[in-house]
Design a protein around this motif. Structure first.
Motif, short mmCIF file in Angstrom:
data_model
loop_
_atom_site.label_atom_id
_atom_site.label_comp_id
_atom_site.label_asym_id
_atom_site.label_seq_id
_atom_site.Cartn_x
_atom_site.Cartn_y
_atom_site.Cartn_z
N THR A 12 8.14 -13.72 -10.14
CA THR A 12 8.65 -15.08 -10.34
C THR A 12 8.88 -15.77 -9.01
N SER A 13 8.45 -17.02 -8.93
CA SER A 13 8.66 -17.83 -7.72
C SER A 13 9.90 -18.70 -7.94
N ALA A 14 10.80 -18.74 -6.94
CA ALA A 14 12.04 -19.51 -7.08
C ALA A 14 12.28 -20.38 -5.86
N SER A 15 12.75 -21.62 -6.08
CA SER A 15 13.05 -22.55 -5.00
C SER A 15 14.36 -23.26 -5.28
N THR A 16 15.03 -23.69 -4.23
CA THR A 16 16.29 -24.42 -4.36
C THR A 16 16.22 -25.72 -3.58
N ARG A 17 16.76 -26.78 -4.18
CA ARG A 17 16.88 -28.06 -3.50
C ARG A 17 18.37 -28.44 -3.51
N PHE A 18 18.81 -29.10 -2.43
CA PHE A 18 20.22 -29.47 -2.30
C PHE A 18 20.39 -30.98 -2.34
N VAL A 19 21.44 -31.43 -3.03
CA VAL A 19 21.69 -32.86 -3.16
C VAL A 19 22.07 -33.46 -1.81
N GLY A 20 23.09 -32.89 -1.17
CA GLY A 20 23.51 -33.37 0.14
C GLY A 20 23.87 -34.85 0.13
N GLY A 21 23.67 -35.51 1.27
CA GLY A 21 23.96 -36.93 1.37
C GLY A 21 25.45 -37.21 1.49
N GLN A 22 25.82 -38.47 1.33
CA GLN A 22 27.20 -38.89 1.49
C GLN A 22 28.06 -38.60 0.27
N SER A 23 27.45 -38.43 -0.87
CA SER A 23 28.21 -38.18 -2.10
C SER A 23 27.53 -37.08 -2.92
N PRO A 24 27.50 -35.86 -2.40
CA PRO A 24 26.74 -34.79 -3.05
C PRO A 24 27.23 -34.40 -4.44
N PHE A 25 28.51 -34.68 -4.73
CA PHE A 25 29.06 -34.30 -6.03
C PHE A 25 28.86 -35.39 -7.09
N ASP A 26 28.41 -36.54 -6.66
CA ASP A 26 28.38 -37.67 -7.59
C ASP A 26 27.15 -38.54 -7.37
N ASP A 27 26.00 -37.90 -7.19
CA ASP A 27 24.77 -38.64 -6.91
C ASP A 27 23.67 -38.20 -7.87
N SER A 28 23.69 -38.79 -9.06
CA SER A 28 22.74 -38.43 -10.10
C SER A 28 21.31 -38.76 -9.70
N ARG B 140 19.97 -38.91 -6.65
CA ARG B 140 19.48 -37.97 -5.65
C ARG B 140 19.21 -36.60 -6.27
N ALA B 141 20.07 -36.20 -7.19
CA ALA B 141 19.87 -34.92 -7.88
C ALA B 141 18.59 -34.96 -8.70
N LYS B 142 18.33 -36.10 -9.32
CA LYS B 142 17.11 -36.26 -10.11
C LYS B 142 15.88 -36.15 -9.20
N GLU B 143 15.95 -36.72 -8.03
CA GLU B 143 14.84 -36.64 -7.08
C GLU B 143 14.55 -35.19 -6.70
N ASN C 255 24.24 -33.48 -12.44
CA ASN C 255 23.54 -32.69 -13.44
C ASN C 255 22.79 -33.55 -14.45
N TYR C 256 23.35 -34.71 -14.75
CA TYR C 256 22.71 -35.56 -15.74
C TYR C 256 21.37 -36.08 -15.23
N GLY C 257 21.27 -36.27 -13.92
CA GLY C 257 19.99 -36.65 -13.33
C GLY C 257 18.97 -35.53 -13.44
N VAL C 258 19.46 -34.29 -13.27
CA VAL C 258 18.58 -33.13 -13.41
C VAL C 258 18.08 -33.03 -14.85
N PHE C 259 18.98 -33.24 -15.79
CA PHE C 259 18.59 -33.17 -17.20
C PHE C 259 17.55 -34.23 -17.54
N GLU C 260 17.72 -35.43 -17.00
CA GLU C 260 16.77 -36.51 -17.26
C GLU C 260 15.38 -36.14 -16.72
N ALA C 261 15.35 -35.59 -15.52
CA ALA C 261 14.08 -35.22 -14.91
C ALA C 261 13.38 -34.14 -15.73
N ALA C 262 14.15 -33.13 -16.15
CA ALA C 262 13.58 -32.02 -16.92
C ALA C 262 13.06 -32.53 -18.27
N LYS C 263 13.83 -33.38 -18.92
CA LYS C 263 13.41 -33.89 -20.23
C LYS C 263 12.11 -34.68 -20.12
#
Length: 351
Positions: A197-213, A215-218, A239-247
């Motif tokens: 299995t191949s696995a990769s991680t991306r980090f939100v980062g930026g000025q508001s990493p906990f509240d940037d839907s 950027r998370a979607k990107e 997380n909601y941005g991640v869900f939108e991207a996945a859907k």
């Protein structure tokens, strides 16, 4: 931890200082009344301070349930102070200390510094910090922390079993050892199922990493573009941005802390959940038994960490995993190996 939406409320702090002071005074009076009632009944009194409004925040609602259960068990009373920003957090802690309950319970890393100050100034007051701890050890400060990486590992195993592309990924808040608890074990769990299995991680980062839907979607889209079809979402409000991207791509995602399947039915497979109610109830009992001043770690064995798919009611959870009983049986076997000590999940936070 990526457990709650994080938001900056600087304008509210500037505009509402006087109101906050008034509110703190009002809460203080209410707490004293509760404590008097508890004293008359011979019961105990407990005060919970939250870092954010409880509202529909399931993580904080569980903490409220835990305090209520403690009060009921000890024929006592409970009071909840809901904060909205740094200023109200500090004022609520002060109000709770002024009320002098048997135990002041606080949820979140936001309270570490202020609790350290209050614990030193008020050595007779007992504190219980959930999901964090003070840097310095105090005899009157007990802590309950979680081994999130154990649950994330199981979610990764589910991803490995369900992936058709053989590629999984994670969108994490920040690239730090503590936050990697939500991404590295996900990859490890998937590779436990299939080493290729191949696995990769991306980090939100930026000025508001906990509240940037957005950027998370990107970041999620970048993983999807490389073929990942299973994504661990550990981006707090993002997380909601991640869900939108996945859907949008017909892929699948995994939530954290509470059941997030209801936010994106058919897309969210499962969730790594933290049982704050368990940590509160058991933590209070230890304090009252005179065993305070310690840090207790909650994982799969203690029942403080689990998956929605491994809990009762999964059939009505709206989680995709409910349709895969065969996968759940294999994950249950992995869980039992971790609980027995046969299998140890590496903790990125200790490296």
């Amino acid at each position: 931890m990526p457990r709650r939406p994080r938001s900056l409320r600087l304008a509210a702090v500037a505009a509402g200082t006087a109101l906050l002071a008034t509110a703190a005074t009002g809460c203080n009076a209410a707490a004293k009344n509760d404590d008097s009632a508890a004293a008359k009944s011979g019961g105990k009194s407990f005060t919970l301070v939250t870092p954010d409004p409880v509202g529909q925040n399931e993580f904080l609602k569980l903490a409220v349930d835990g305090v209520k259960a403690a009060a009921k068990a000890h024929d006592g009373t409970q009071k909840v102070y809901q904060s909205s920003d740094t200023a109200s957090q500090q004022q609520n802690v002060q109000a709770a200390v002024d009320a002098a309950p048997d135990v002041v319970v606080l949820v979140g890393f936001e309270f570490a510094d202020v609790v350290a100050q209050q614990a030193e100034a008020h050595p007779e007051q007992q504190f219980l910090v959930i999901d964090a701890c003070t840097t310095k050890t105090f005899k009157n400060v007990s802590c309950a922390v979680f081994r999130e990486h154990e649950g994330v590992y199981l979610a990764g195993a589910e991803a490995g079993l369900l992936s058709k592309s053989g590629k999984v990924g994670a969108v994490d808040v920040l690239d730090t050892p503590q936050f990697r608890r939500y991404s590295d074990p996900f990859a490890a769990g998937a590779k436990e199922i299939d080493a290729k299995t191949s696995a990769s991680t991306r980090f939100v980062g930026g000025q508001s990493p906990f509240d940037d839907s957005a950027r998370a979607k990107e970041q999620a889209n970048s993983l999807l573009a490389k073929g990942a079809d299973q994504i661990m979402a550990a981006a707090a409000a993002g997380n909601y941005g991640v869900f939108e991207a996945a859907k949008a791509k017909g892929a699948y995602a995994y939530g954290v802390d509470v059941n997030q399947c209801t936010a994106a039915p058919g897309t969210v497979v499962d969730n790594v959940i933290k049982k704050t109610d368990v940590a509160v109830r058991e933590g209070v009992e230890q304090v009252l038994a005179g065993k305070g001043g310690k840090t207790v770690s909650y994982g799969l064995k203690e029942g403080g960490i689990s998956l929605t798919g491994l809990e009762d009611g999964v059939e009505s959870s709206k989680c995709v995993i409910a349709e895969h009983e065969d996968v759940l049986k294999k994950v249950e076997a992995l869980r039992d190996r971790i609980v027995s000590g046969e299998l140890t999940v590496d903790d990125p936070a200790t490296k």
